[in-house]
Design a protein around this motif. Structure first.
Motif, PDB file in Angstrom:
ATOM      1  N   ARG A   8      92.186  45.960 100.992  1.00 59.80           N
ATOM      2  CA  ARG A   8      93.095  45.705  99.870  1.00 59.80           C
ATOM      3  C   ARG A   8      94.442  46.317 100.239  1.00 59.80           C
ATOM      4  O   ARG A   8      94.512  47.378 100.849  1.00 59.80           O
ATOM      5  CB  ARG A   8      92.563  46.344  98.594  1.00 59.80           C
ATOM      6  CG  ARG A   8      93.474  46.042  97.412  1.00 59.80           C
ATOM      7  CD  ARG A   8      92.963  46.608  96.123  1.00 59.80           C
ATOM      8  NE  ARG A   8      93.958  46.414  95.070  1.00 59.80           N
ATOM      9  CZ  ARG A   8      93.992  47.113  93.955  1.00 59.80           C
ATOM     10  NH1 ARG A   8      93.066  48.032  93.719  1.00 59.80           N
ATOM     11  NH2 ARG A   8      94.935  46.892  93.075  1.00 59.80           N
ATOM     12  N   HIS A   9      95.511  45.635  99.879  1.00 60.39           N
ATOM     13  CA  HIS A   9      96.851  46.155 100.173  1.00 60.39           C
ATOM     14  C   HIS A   9      97.004  47.571  99.633  1.00 60.39           C
ATOM     15  O   HIS A   9      96.339  47.970  98.671  1.00 60.39           O
ATOM     16  CB  HIS A   9      97.927  45.237  99.591  1.00 60.39           C
ATOM     17  CG  HIS A   9      97.892  45.164  98.096  1.00 60.39           C
ATOM     18  ND1 HIS A   9      98.397  46.165  97.288  1.00 60.39           N
ATOM     19  CD2 HIS A   9      97.385  44.230  97.263  1.00 60.39           C
ATOM     20  CE1 HIS A   9      98.222  45.842  96.022  1.00 60.39           C
ATOM     21  NE2 HIS A   9      97.599  44.673  95.975  1.00 60.39           N
ATOM     22  N   ALA A  10      97.909  48.330 100.233  1.00 59.81           N
ATOM     23  CA  ALA A  10      98.189  49.693  99.793  1.00 59.81           C
ATOM     24  C   ALA A  10      98.922  49.663  98.447  1.00 59.81           C
ATOM     25  O   ALA A  10      99.335  48.606  97.962  1.00 59.81           O
ATOM     26  CB  ALA A  10      99.010  50.416 100.853  1.00 59.81           C
ATOM     27  N   LYS A  11      99.082  50.838  97.859  1.00 59.44           N
ATOM     28  CA  LYS A  11      99.673  50.983  96.527  1.00 59.44           C
ATOM     29  C   LYS A  11     101.081  50.382  96.485  1.00 59.44           C
ATOM     30  O   LYS A  11     101.920  50.687  97.318  1.00 59.44           O
ATOM     31  CB  LYS A  11      99.724  52.468  96.162  1.00 59.44           C
ATOM     32  CG  LYS A  11     100.104  52.732  94.746  1.00 59.44           C
ATOM     33  CD  LYS A  11      98.932  52.472  93.846  1.00 59.44           C
ATOM     34  CE  LYS A  11      99.231  52.905  92.428  1.00 59.44           C
ATOM     35  NZ  LYS A  11      98.305  52.341  91.488  1.00 59.44           N
ATOM     36  N   ARG A  24     106.621  42.297  95.152  1.00 61.84           N
ATOM     37  CA  ARG A  24     106.558  43.756  95.026  1.00 61.84           C
ATOM     38  C   ARG A  24     106.236  44.386  96.379  1.00 61.84           C
ATOM     39  O   ARG A  24     105.373  43.902  97.099  1.00 61.84           O
ATOM     40  CB  ARG A  24     105.502  44.172  93.998  1.00 61.84           C
ATOM     41  CG  ARG A  24     105.945  43.927  92.578  1.00 61.84           C
ATOM     42  CD  ARG A  24     105.019  44.535  91.533  1.00 61.84           C
ATOM     43  NE  ARG A  24     103.703  43.900  91.529  1.00 61.84           N
ATOM     44  CZ  ARG A  24     102.578  44.525  91.863  1.00 61.84           C
ATOM     45  NH1 ARG A  24     102.581  45.788  92.203  1.00 61.84           N
ATOM     46  NH2 ARG A  24     101.424  43.880  91.837  1.00 61.84           N
ATOM     47  N   ASP A  25     106.940  45.478  96.706  1.00 64.83           N
ATOM     48  CA  ASP A  25     106.683  46.152  97.976  1.00 64.83           C
ATOM     49  C   ASP A  25     105.838  47.404  97.761  1.00 64.83           C
ATOM     50  O   ASP A  25     105.429  47.691  96.638  1.00 64.83           O
ATOM     51  CB  ASP A  25     107.991  46.469  98.699  1.00 64.83           C
ATOM     52  CG  ASP A  25     108.869  47.463  97.956  1.00 64.83           C
ATOM     53  OD1 ASP A  25     108.599  47.758  96.775  1.00 64.83           O
ATOM     54  OD2 ASP A  25     109.829  47.950  98.567  1.00 64.83           O
ATOM     55  N   LEU A  26     105.584  48.125  98.829  1.00 66.32           N
ATOM     56  CA  LEU A  26     104.784  49.339  98.746  1.00 66.32           C
ATOM     57  C   LEU A  26     105.608  50.480  98.168  1.00 66.32           C
ATOM     58  O   LEU A  26     106.804  50.588  98.425  1.00 66.32           O
ATOM     59  CB  LEU A  26     104.265  49.744 100.128  1.00 66.32           C
ATOM     60  CG  LEU A  26     103.332  48.769 100.828  1.00 66.32           C
ATOM     61  CD1 LEU A  26     102.895  49.324 102.178  1.00 66.32           C
ATOM     62  CD2 LEU A  26     102.128  48.441  99.966  1.00 66.32           C
ATOM     63  N   ARG A  58     103.568  43.136  99.651  1.00 67.74           N
ATOM     64  CA  ARG A  58     102.788  44.374  99.753  1.00 67.74           C
ATOM     65  C   ARG A  58     101.611  44.233 100.722  1.00 67.74           C
ATOM     66  O   ARG A  58     101.262  45.188 101.415  1.00 67.74           O
ATOM     67  CB  ARG A  58     102.324  44.839  98.384  1.00 67.74           C
ATOM     68  CG  ARG A  58     101.425  43.861  97.645  1.00 67.74           C
ATOM     69  CD  ARG A  58     101.337  44.245  96.163  1.00 67.74           C
ATOM     70  NE  ARG A  58     100.499  43.370  95.385  1.00 67.74           N
ATOM     71  CZ  ARG A  58     100.905  42.242  94.818  1.00 67.74           C
ATOM     72  NH1 ARG A  58     102.148  41.833  94.970  1.00 67.74           N
ATOM     73  NH2 ARG A  58     100.069  41.520  94.088  1.00 67.74           N
ATOM     74  N   ALA A  59     101.006  43.072 100.789  1.00 69.25           N
ATOM     75  CA  ALA A  59      99.910  42.840 101.743  1.00 69.25           C
ATOM     76  C   ALA A  59     100.454  42.804 103.168  1.00 69.25           C
ATOM     77  O   ALA A  59      99.877  43.412 104.079  1.00 69.25           O
ATOM     78  CB  ALA A  59      99.175  41.553 101.411  1.00 69.25           C
ATOM     79  N   MET A  60     101.566  42.100 103.366  1.00 68.44           N
ATOM     80  CA  MET A  60     102.167  42.040 104.704  1.00 68.44           C
ATOM     81  C   MET A  60     102.619  43.416 105.166  1.00 68.44           C
ATOM     82  O   MET A  60     102.410  43.778 106.327  1.00 68.44           O
ATOM     83  CB  MET A  60     103.343  41.056 104.721  1.00 68.44           C
ATOM     84  CG  MET A  60     102.938  39.596 104.779  1.00 68.44           C
ATOM     85  SD  MET A  60     102.002  39.174 106.287  1.00 68.44           S
ATOM     86  CE  MET A  60     103.166  39.624 107.575  1.00 68.44           C
ATOM     87  N   GLN A  61     103.222  44.200 104.278  1.00 70.21           N
ATOM     88  CA  GLN A  61     103.655  45.542 104.671  1.00 70.21           C
ATOM     89  C   GLN A  61     102.457  46.396 105.082  1.00 70.21           C
ATOM     90  O   GLN A  61     102.528  47.144 106.060  1.00 70.21           O
ATOM     91  CB  GLN A  61     104.423  46.217 103.528  1.00 70.21           C
ATOM     92  CG  GLN A  61     105.798  45.632 103.311  1.00 70.21           C
ATOM     93  CD  GLN A  61     106.496  46.248 102.110  1.00 70.21           C
ATOM     94  OE1 GLN A  61     105.868  46.561 101.098  1.00 70.21           O
ATOM     95  NE2 GLN A  61     107.803  46.420 102.221  1.00 70.21           N
ATOM     96  N   THR A 131      93.315  50.692  96.119  1.00 67.97           N
ATOM     97  CA  THR A 131      94.382  50.290  97.030  1.00 67.97           C
ATOM     98  C   THR A 131      94.146  50.916  98.398  1.00 67.97           C
ATOM     99  O   THR A 131      93.729  52.063  98.522  1.00 67.97           O
ATOM    100  CB  THR A 131      95.766  50.689  96.493  1.00 67.97           C
ATOM    101  OG1 THR A 131      95.760  52.076  96.169  1.00 67.97           O
ATOM    102  CG2 THR A 131      96.144  49.867  95.275  1.00 67.97           C
ATOM    103  N   CYS A 132      94.356  50.112  99.420  1.00 70.35           N
ATOM    104  CA  CYS A 132      94.207  50.464 100.836  1.00 70.35           C
ATOM    105  C   CYS A 132      92.758  50.776 101.234  1.00 70.35           C
ATOM    106  O   CYS A 132      92.518  51.359 102.286  1.00 70.35           O
ATOM    107  CB  CYS A 132      95.142  51.600 101.240  1.00 70.35           C
ATOM    108  SG  CYS A 132      95.780  51.373 102.916  1.00 70.35           S
ATOM    109  N   ALA A 133      91.797  50.359 100.409  1.00 67.93           N
ATOM    110  CA  ALA A 133      90.391  50.523 100.761  1.00 67.93           C
ATOM    111  C   ALA A 133      90.027  49.564 101.894  1.00 67.93           C
ATOM    112  O   ALA A 133      90.591  48.480 102.023  1.00 67.93           O
ATOM    113  CB  ALA A 133      89.508  50.237  99.548  1.00 67.93           C
TER     114      ALA A 133
END
Length: 164
Positions: A8-11, A24-26, A58-61, A131-133
């Motif tokens: 999962r994308h990070a926070k 939305r970005d990280l 956010r996923a790409m970052q 997030t980020c799991a």
């Protein structure tokens, strides 16, 4: 045997209410957690051959942080717009189309779809992918085309707050 990492994308940041969800970005925590989680994989000698990501910012970052840790470039990331808020059938389709040469794939996506998907794969259940799991699965198949029907076994589950 194939190995699948579902991440999962990070926070993400909610500081700019003018941005749409896709853009939305990280936030600071997300920018700290992503490299830490990627490093945890390397400490366990896990090296993805392929990085596959939703095209949401956010996923790409998150995928880019992982790519850097694995000595890959941003151009090495396979961009899949269909993974943005994807339901489980989309995950099956994307994964089944991966090249057979890929042995370990990392897929970056979003809730609620990623949680629903991981809960379909093995007997291990997750209430909510933080997030980020990272949820790891061993896939008993020689090709990704056989993914849907292949036996899958739980490998590991890790997330930033697990170790504090």
């Amino acid at each position: 045997m194939k190995h699948l990492l579902l991440i999962r994308h990070a926070k993400s940041s909610w500081s700019n209410s003018n941005l749409g969800d896709f853009d939305r970005d990280l936030n600071d925590r997300g920018r700290r957690d992503a490299p830490v989680m990627a490093q945890r994989l390397t400490e366990h000698h896990i090296q993805p051959d392929a990085l596959v990501s939703s095209t949401a910012l956010r996923a790409m970052q998150t995928a880019i942080f992982f790519a850097r840790t694995f000595h890959k470039t941003e151009q090495d990331i396979m961009r899949m717009p269909e993974l943005y808020h994807a339901p489980p059938p989309v995950f099956y389709k994307v994964i089944s189309e991966l090249p057979s040469s890929v042995n370990t794939a990392a897929v970056f996506a979003h809730n609620p779809g990623i949680t629903a998907f991981v809960n379909e794969l093995t007997a291990t259940r997750i209430d909510d992918m933080p997030t980020c799991a990272v949820f790891g699965v061993k896939v008993h198949a020689d090709t990704w085309a056989d993914f849907a029907e292949a036996e899958k076994t739980f490998w590991f589950f890790d997330y930033p707050k697990l170790l504090g």
